[in-house]
Write a protein that holds these residues in place. Structure first.
Motif, PDB file in Angstrom:
ATOM      1  N   ILE A 131     -97.767 -53.684  -1.319  1.00 12.68           N
ATOM      2  CA  ILE A 131     -97.900 -53.025   0.092  1.00 12.68           C
ATOM      3  C   ILE A 131     -97.220 -53.023   0.996  1.00 12.68           C
ATOM      4  CG2 ILE A 131     -99.316 -52.937   1.961  1.00 12.68           C
ATOM      5  CD1 ILE A 131    -101.193 -52.106  -0.347  1.00 12.68           C
ATOM      6  N   GLY A 132     -96.614 -50.921   0.897  1.00 13.55           N
ATOM      7  CA  GLY A 132     -95.498 -51.153   1.667  1.00 13.55           C
ATOM      8  C   GLY A 132     -94.107 -50.742   0.519  1.00 13.55           C
ATOM      9  N   LYS A 133     -94.006 -51.106  -0.095  1.00 17.80           N
ATOM     10  CA  LYS A 133     -93.095 -50.976  -1.127  1.00 17.80           C
ATOM     11  C   LYS A 133     -93.219 -49.733  -2.244  1.00 17.80           C
ATOM     12  CE  LYS A 133     -90.276 -54.891  -0.423  1.00 17.80           C
ATOM     13  NZ  LYS A 133     -91.704 -56.779   0.060  1.00 17.80           N
ATOM     14  N   LEU A 134     -94.081 -48.778  -2.686  1.00 14.20           N
ATOM     15  CA  LEU A 134     -94.408 -48.139  -3.086  1.00 14.20           C
ATOM     16  C   LEU A 134     -94.018 -47.203  -3.125  1.00 14.20           C
ATOM     17  CD1 LEU A 134     -98.627 -47.730  -2.348  1.00 14.20           C
ATOM     18  CD2 LEU A 134     -97.404 -49.656  -4.362  1.00 14.20           C
ATOM     19  N   PRO A 135     -93.716 -46.598  -4.879  1.00 18.25           N
ATOM     20  CA  PRO A 135     -92.762 -45.175  -4.835  1.00 18.25           C
ATOM     21  C   PRO A 135     -93.086 -44.320  -4.009  1.00 18.25           C
ATOM     22  CG  PRO A 135     -93.694 -45.950  -7.141  1.00 18.25           C
ATOM     23  CD  PRO A 135     -93.942 -47.185  -5.730  1.00 18.25           C
ATOM     24  N   GLY A 136     -92.628 -43.620  -3.459  1.00 20.99           N
ATOM     25  CA  GLY A 136     -92.930 -42.237  -2.006  1.00 20.99           C
ATOM     26  C   GLY A 136     -92.572 -42.822  -1.119  1.00 20.99           C
ATOM     27  N   ASP A 137     -92.460 -44.487  -1.036  1.00 21.21           N
ATOM     28  CA  ASP A 137     -92.562 -44.960   0.290  1.00 21.21           C
ATOM     29  C   ASP A 137     -90.883 -44.299   1.064  1.00 21.21           C
ATOM     30  OD1 ASP A 137     -95.188 -45.749   0.657  1.00 21.21           O
ATOM     31  OD2 ASP A 137     -93.953 -47.665   0.384  1.00 21.21           O
ATOM     32  N   ILE A 138     -90.813 -43.601   1.986  1.00 22.88           N
ATOM     33  CA  ILE A 138     -89.827 -43.198   2.869  1.00 22.88           C
ATOM     34  C   ILE A 138     -88.770 -44.126   3.264  1.00 22.88           C
ATOM     35  CG2 ILE A 138     -88.159 -41.562   3.904  1.00 22.88           C
ATOM     36  CD1 ILE A 138     -90.619 -39.466   3.245  1.00 22.88           C
ATOM     37  N   TYR A 139     -87.475 -44.403   2.717  1.00 25.28           N
ATOM     38  CA  TYR A 139     -86.948 -45.830   2.935  1.00 25.28           C
ATOM     39  C   TYR A 139     -85.439 -45.327   3.448  1.00 25.28           C
ATOM     40  CZ  TYR A 139     -84.408 -50.320   4.246  1.00 25.28           C
ATOM     41  OH  TYR A 139     -83.583 -51.218   4.559  1.00 25.28           O
ATOM     42  N   ILE A 140     -84.660 -45.109   4.751  1.00 25.06           N
ATOM     43  CA  ILE A 140     -83.563 -44.146   4.877  1.00 25.06           C
ATOM     44  C   ILE A 140     -82.555 -45.765   5.952  1.00 25.06           C
ATOM     45  CG2 ILE A 140     -81.995 -42.552   5.732  1.00 25.06           C
ATOM     46  CD1 ILE A 140     -84.322 -41.030   5.188  1.00 25.06           C
ATOM     47  N   ARG A 141     -81.371 -46.143   5.137  1.00 22.05           N
ATOM     48  CA  ARG A 141     -80.367 -46.998   5.673  1.00 22.05           C
ATOM     49  C   ARG A 141     -78.786 -45.664   6.167  1.00 22.05           C
ATOM     50  NH1 ARG A 141     -80.337 -52.817   4.239  1.00 22.05           N
ATOM     51  NH2 ARG A 141     -81.779 -53.217   5.824  1.00 22.05           N
ATOM     52  N   ARG A 142     -79.034 -45.669   7.265  1.00 22.19           N
ATOM     53  CA  ARG A 142     -77.488 -45.621   7.618  1.00 22.19           C
ATOM     54  C   ARG A 142     -76.805 -46.156   8.435  1.00 22.19           C
ATOM     55  NH1 ARG A 142     -79.908 -39.726   6.712  1.00 22.19           N
ATOM     56  NH2 ARG A 142     -79.242 -39.294   4.156  1.00 22.19           N
ATOM     57  N   GLY A 143     -75.932 -47.196   8.472  1.00 23.20           N
ATOM     58  CA  GLY A 143     -75.428 -48.066   9.401  1.00 23.20           C
ATOM     59  C   GLY A 143     -76.586 -49.017   9.643  1.00 23.20           C
ATOM     60  N   ASN A 144     -75.880 -48.512  11.472  1.00 25.14           N
ATOM     61  CA  ASN A 144     -77.268 -49.551  12.055  1.00 25.14           C
ATOM     62  C   ASN A 144     -78.571 -49.300  11.892  1.00 25.14           C
ATOM     63  OD1 ASN A 144     -76.441 -48.466  13.742  1.00 25.14           O
ATOM     64  ND2 ASN A 144     -75.317 -49.611  15.205  1.00 25.14           N
ATOM     65  N   PHE A 145     -78.841 -48.010  11.313  1.00 25.34           N
ATOM     66  CA  PHE A 145     -80.172 -46.879  11.088  1.00 25.34           C
ATOM     67  C   PHE A 145     -80.763 -47.573  10.472  1.00 25.34           C
ATOM     68  CE2 PHE A 145     -82.152 -43.273  10.892  1.00 25.34           C
ATOM     69  CZ  PHE A 145     -83.168 -43.039  11.900  1.00 25.34           C
ATOM     70  N   THR A 146     -81.612 -47.798  10.433  1.00 23.56           N
ATOM     71  CA  THR A 146     -82.467 -48.294   9.469  1.00 23.56           C
ATOM     72  C   THR A 146     -84.308 -46.997   9.702  1.00 23.56           C
ATOM     73  OG1 THR A 146     -82.105 -49.736   8.973  1.00 23.56           O
ATOM     74  CG2 THR A 146     -83.918 -49.411   8.193  1.00 23.56           C
ATOM     75  N   PHE A 147     -84.767 -46.126   9.429  1.00 22.44           N
ATOM     76  CA  PHE A 147     -86.112 -45.244   9.536  1.00 22.44           C
ATOM     77  C   PHE A 147     -86.819 -45.806   7.470  1.00 22.44           C
ATOM     78  CE2 PHE A 147     -88.807 -41.639   7.984  1.00 22.44           C
ATOM     79  CZ  PHE A 147     -89.334 -41.442   9.730  1.00 22.44           C
ATOM     80  N   TYR A 148     -88.291 -45.833   7.820  1.00 23.18           N
ATOM     81  CA  TYR A 148     -89.485 -46.352   7.219  1.00 23.18           C
ATOM     82  C   TYR A 148     -90.748 -45.517   7.668  1.00 23.18           C
ATOM     83  CZ  TYR A 148     -91.978 -48.853   4.623  1.00 23.18           C
ATOM     84  OH  TYR A 148     -92.656 -49.614   3.444  1.00 23.18           O
ATOM     85  N   PHE A 149     -91.049 -44.959   6.310  1.00 23.50           N
ATOM     86  CA  PHE A 149     -91.975 -44.825   6.683  1.00 23.50           C
ATOM     87  C   PHE A 149     -92.987 -44.195   5.863  1.00 23.50           C
ATOM     88  CE2 PHE A 149     -95.242 -40.702   6.696  1.00 23.50           C
ATOM     89  CZ  PHE A 149     -96.004 -41.200   7.697  1.00 23.50           C
TER      90      PHE A 149
END
Length: 71
Positions: free
Chosen positions: A31-49
């Motif tokens: 749960i929360g780590k399926l293929p298709g989950d969007i996870y972007i990490r750049r420097g000190n910014f993290t976006f997770y959907f």
């Protein structure tokens, strides 16, 4: 106004139950780590959907609600 009040109470209970389920299932590995989950990490910014997780939960909820509301 009574039907609206009843609807709000039931919606509140459903939200609490859903919150408890999500809290309890937070240790489930997929749960929360399926293929298709969007996870972007750049420097000190993290976006997770969790897109795929949201779709999976929606499908499961639709099936459960359709089974419980049939007459």
């Amino acid at each position: 106004m009574a039907p609206i009040g009843k609807s709000l109470v039931f919606a509140g209970i459903a939200i609490v139950v859903l919150g408890l389920l999500l809290w309890g299932f937070s240790s489930v590995p997929l749960i929360g780590k399926l293929p298709g989950d969007i996870y972007i990490r750049r420097g000190n910014f993290t976006f997770y959907f969790p897109l795929a997780t949201c779709i999976l939960i929606s499908i499961i909820a639709t099936i459960l609600l359709s089974l419980t509301t049939r007459h």
